[in-house]
Design a protein around this motif. Structure first.
Motif, PDB file in Angstrom:
ATOM      1  N   LEU A  73       7.846  -5.573  12.127  1.00 32.90           N
ATOM      2  CA  LEU A  73       6.301  -4.857  11.695  1.00 32.90           C
ATOM      3  C   LEU A  73       4.514  -6.390  10.652  1.00 32.90           C
ATOM      4  O   LEU A  73       6.037  -5.832   9.584  1.00 32.90           O
ATOM      5  CB  LEU A  73       6.056  -3.472  11.667  1.00 32.90           C
ATOM      6  CG  LEU A  73       4.535  -2.855  11.991  1.00 32.90           C
ATOM      7  CD1 LEU A  73       4.268  -2.784  12.746  1.00 32.90           C
ATOM      8  CD2 LEU A  73       4.490  -1.508  10.985  1.00 32.90           C
ATOM      9  N   GLN A  74       4.630  -6.334  11.853  1.00 30.90           N
ATOM     10  CA  GLN A  74       4.243  -7.534  10.485  1.00 30.90           C
ATOM     11  C   GLN A  74       2.367  -6.548  10.059  1.00 30.90           C
ATOM     12  O   GLN A  74       1.711  -5.990  11.056  1.00 30.90           O
ATOM     13  CB  GLN A  74       3.286  -8.880  11.388  1.00 30.90           C
ATOM     14  CG  GLN A  74       2.411  -9.766  10.638  1.00 30.90           C
ATOM     15  CD  GLN A  74       3.010 -10.190   9.091  1.00 30.90           C
ATOM     16  OE1 GLN A  74       4.669 -10.450   9.458  1.00 30.90           O
ATOM     17  NE2 GLN A  74       2.547 -10.208   8.106  1.00 30.90           N
ATOM     18  N   MET A  75       2.034  -6.864   9.276  1.00 36.76           N
ATOM     19  CA  MET A  75       1.552  -5.176   8.457  1.00 36.76           C
ATOM     20  C   MET A  75       0.304  -6.558   7.296  1.00 36.76           C
ATOM     21  O   MET A  75       0.599  -7.097   6.714  1.00 36.76           O
ATOM     22  CB  MET A  75       1.973  -4.375   8.127  1.00 36.76           C
ATOM     23  CG  MET A  75       2.727  -3.741   8.176  1.00 36.76           C
ATOM     24  SD  MET A  75       3.853  -2.519   7.533  1.00 36.76           S
ATOM     25  CE  MET A  75       4.099  -3.090   5.501  1.00 36.76           C
ATOM     26  N   ASN A  76      -0.515  -6.720   8.263  1.00 34.13           N
ATOM     27  CA  ASN A  76      -1.889  -7.514   7.515  1.00 34.13           C
ATOM     28  C   ASN A  76      -2.853  -6.661   6.963  1.00 34.13           C
ATOM     29  O   ASN A  76      -3.146  -5.491   7.091  1.00 34.13           O
ATOM     30  CB  ASN A  76      -2.262  -8.972   8.367  1.00 34.13           C
ATOM     31  CG  ASN A  76      -1.559  -9.429   8.857  1.00 34.13           C
ATOM     32  OD1 ASN A  76      -0.168  -9.664   7.870  1.00 34.13           O
ATOM     33  ND2 ASN A  76      -1.641  -9.950   9.960  1.00 34.13           N
ATOM     34  N   ASN A  77      -3.748  -7.391   5.833  1.00 33.72           N
ATOM     35  CA  ASN A  77      -4.860  -6.832   5.173  1.00 33.72           C
ATOM     36  C   ASN A  77      -4.434  -5.429   5.175  1.00 33.72           C
ATOM     37  O   ASN A  77      -5.144  -3.828   5.322  1.00 33.72           O
ATOM     38  CB  ASN A  77      -6.189  -6.267   6.600  1.00 33.72           C
ATOM     39  CG  ASN A  77      -6.913  -5.947   5.803  1.00 33.72           C
ATOM     40  OD1 ASN A  77      -7.245  -6.197   4.379  1.00 33.72           O
ATOM     41  ND2 ASN A  77      -8.437  -5.350   6.448  1.00 33.72           N
ATOM     42  N   LEU A  78      -3.789  -4.703   3.882  1.00 34.65           N
ATOM     43  CA  LEU A  78      -2.608  -3.920   3.893  1.00 34.65           C
ATOM     44  C   LEU A  78      -4.187  -2.645   2.849  1.00 34.65           C
ATOM     45  O   LEU A  78      -4.525  -3.032   2.297  1.00 34.65           O
ATOM     46  CB  LEU A  78      -1.519  -3.545   3.563  1.00 34.65           C
ATOM     47  CG  LEU A  78      -0.238  -3.967   4.071  1.00 34.65           C
ATOM     48  CD1 LEU A  78       0.404  -4.035   3.398  1.00 34.65           C
ATOM     49  CD2 LEU A  78      -0.080  -2.413   4.830  1.00 34.65           C
ATOM     50  N   LYS A  79      -4.001  -1.725   3.238  1.00 35.61           N
ATOM     51  CA  LYS A  79      -4.910  -0.304   2.425  1.00 35.61           C
ATOM     52  C   LYS A  79      -3.951   0.471   1.447  1.00 35.61           C
ATOM     53  O   LYS A  79      -2.986   0.813   2.255  1.00 35.61           O
ATOM     54  CB  LYS A  79      -5.549   0.615   3.952  1.00 35.61           C
ATOM     55  CG  LYS A  79      -6.609  -0.953   4.260  1.00 35.61           C
ATOM     56  CD  LYS A  79      -7.104  -0.043   5.240  1.00 35.61           C
ATOM     57  CE  LYS A  79      -8.456  -1.284   6.447  1.00 35.61           C
ATOM     58  NZ  LYS A  79      -9.161  -0.089   7.309  1.00 35.61           N
ATOM     59  N   PRO A  80      -4.096   1.512   0.513  1.00 34.17           N
ATOM     60  CA  PRO A  80      -4.306   2.043   0.535  1.00 34.17           C
ATOM     61  C   PRO A  80      -3.881   3.341   1.116  1.00 34.17           C
ATOM     62  O   PRO A  80      -2.451   4.118   0.937  1.00 34.17           O
ATOM     63  CB  PRO A  80      -5.229   2.887  -1.027  1.00 34.17           C
ATOM     64  CG  PRO A  80      -5.740   1.283  -1.211  1.00 34.17           C
ATOM     65  CD  PRO A  80      -6.142   0.127   0.056  1.00 34.17           C
ATOM     66  N   GLU A  81      -4.421   3.632   2.102  1.00 33.93           N
ATOM     67  CA  GLU A  81      -3.876   4.582   3.115  1.00 33.93           C
ATOM     68  C   GLU A  81      -2.519   4.231   4.338  1.00 33.93           C
ATOM     69  O   GLU A  81      -1.924   5.109   4.697  1.00 33.93           O
ATOM     70  CB  GLU A  81      -5.056   4.974   4.296  1.00 33.93           C
ATOM     71  CG  GLU A  81      -5.165   4.126   4.504  1.00 33.93           C
ATOM     72  CD  GLU A  81      -6.773   3.695   4.222  1.00 33.93           C
ATOM     73  OE1 GLU A  81      -7.206   3.354   2.760  1.00 33.93           O
ATOM     74  OE2 GLU A  81      -7.937   3.278   4.395  1.00 33.93           O
ATOM     75  N   ASP A  82      -2.497   3.116   3.390  1.00 34.69           N
ATOM     76  CA  ASP A  82      -1.042   2.830   4.162  1.00 34.69           C
ATOM     77  C   ASP A  82       0.149   3.115   3.308  1.00 34.69           C
ATOM     78  O   ASP A  82       1.245   2.768   4.454  1.00 34.69           O
ATOM     79  CB  ASP A  82      -0.714   1.315   4.508  1.00 34.69           C
ATOM     80  CG  ASP A  82      -1.775   0.854   5.766  1.00 34.69           C
ATOM     81  OD1 ASP A  82      -2.969  -0.705   5.031  1.00 34.69           O
ATOM     82  OD2 ASP A  82      -1.923   1.239   6.651  1.00 34.69           O
ATOM     83  N   THR A  83       0.379   3.401   2.422  1.00 34.70           N
ATOM     84  CA  THR A  83       0.792   4.098   1.459  1.00 34.70           C
ATOM     85  C   THR A  83       2.188   5.073   2.181  1.00 34.70           C
ATOM     86  O   THR A  83       1.686   5.678   2.513  1.00 34.70           O
ATOM     87  CB  THR A  83       0.668   4.644   0.131  1.00 34.70           C
ATOM     88  OG1 THR A  83       0.613   3.045  -0.312  1.00 34.70           O
ATOM     89  CG2 THR A  83       2.215   5.396  -0.772  1.00 34.70           C
ATOM     90  N   ALA A  84       3.935   4.925   2.143  1.00 31.50           N
ATOM     91  CA  ALA A  84       4.350   5.757   3.518  1.00 31.50           C
ATOM     92  C   ALA A  84       5.685   4.726   3.592  1.00 31.50           C
ATOM     93  O   ALA A  84       5.644   3.638   3.237  1.00 31.50           O
ATOM     94  CB  ALA A  84       3.748   5.902   4.652  1.00 31.50           C
TER      95      ALA A  84
END
Length: 124
Positions: free
Chosen positions: A81-92
């Motif tokens: 899972l490549q995760m780009n442009n991460l946001k605080p709401e992606d915290t998990a």
């Protein structure tokens, strides 16, 4: 026995990228669709993305569409899972799961095994 081992989580700042990996063993990996789920603190389990057994199709939750990319390497029994442009709401806590069938469209498609998870924390 079926084993799913996630890795690649960590701490990132807003806008940065992380790549999660899930190493699978104990079953014929190429026969199963695979998905990623996540669980944020105090919230329920959320389906993130799924990929068909032969990589011919992929699906994403609206919250990650355009930012995350799921892929797999059946020769290495690994899903990414490549995760780009991460946001605080992606915290998990991110989990890799084995779907019971060869296709997956969304959270309605059942799974029967889940890994221990890898933590992703995104700061402002």
């Amino acid at each position: 026995q079926v084993q799913l081992v996630e890795s690649g989580g960590g701490l990132a700042q807003r806008g940065e990228s992380l790549r999660l990996s899930c190493a699978a063993s104990g079953f014929t990996f190429s026969r199963h669709a695979m998905s990623w789920y996540r669980q944020a603190p105090g919230k329920g389990l959320e389906w993130v993305s799924g990929i068909w057994s032969d990589s011919s199709d992929t699906y994403y939750a609206d919250s990650v569409k355009g930012r995350f990319t799921i892929s797999r390497d059946n020769g290495k029994n690994t899903v990414y899972l490549q995760m780009n442009n991460l946001k605080p709401e992606d915290t998990a806590l991110y989990y890799c799961v084995r779907n019971t069938g060869s296709v997956v469209i969304g959270p309605e498609d059942p799974y029967d095994h889940r890994g221990q998870g890898t933590q992703v924390t995104v700061s402002l």
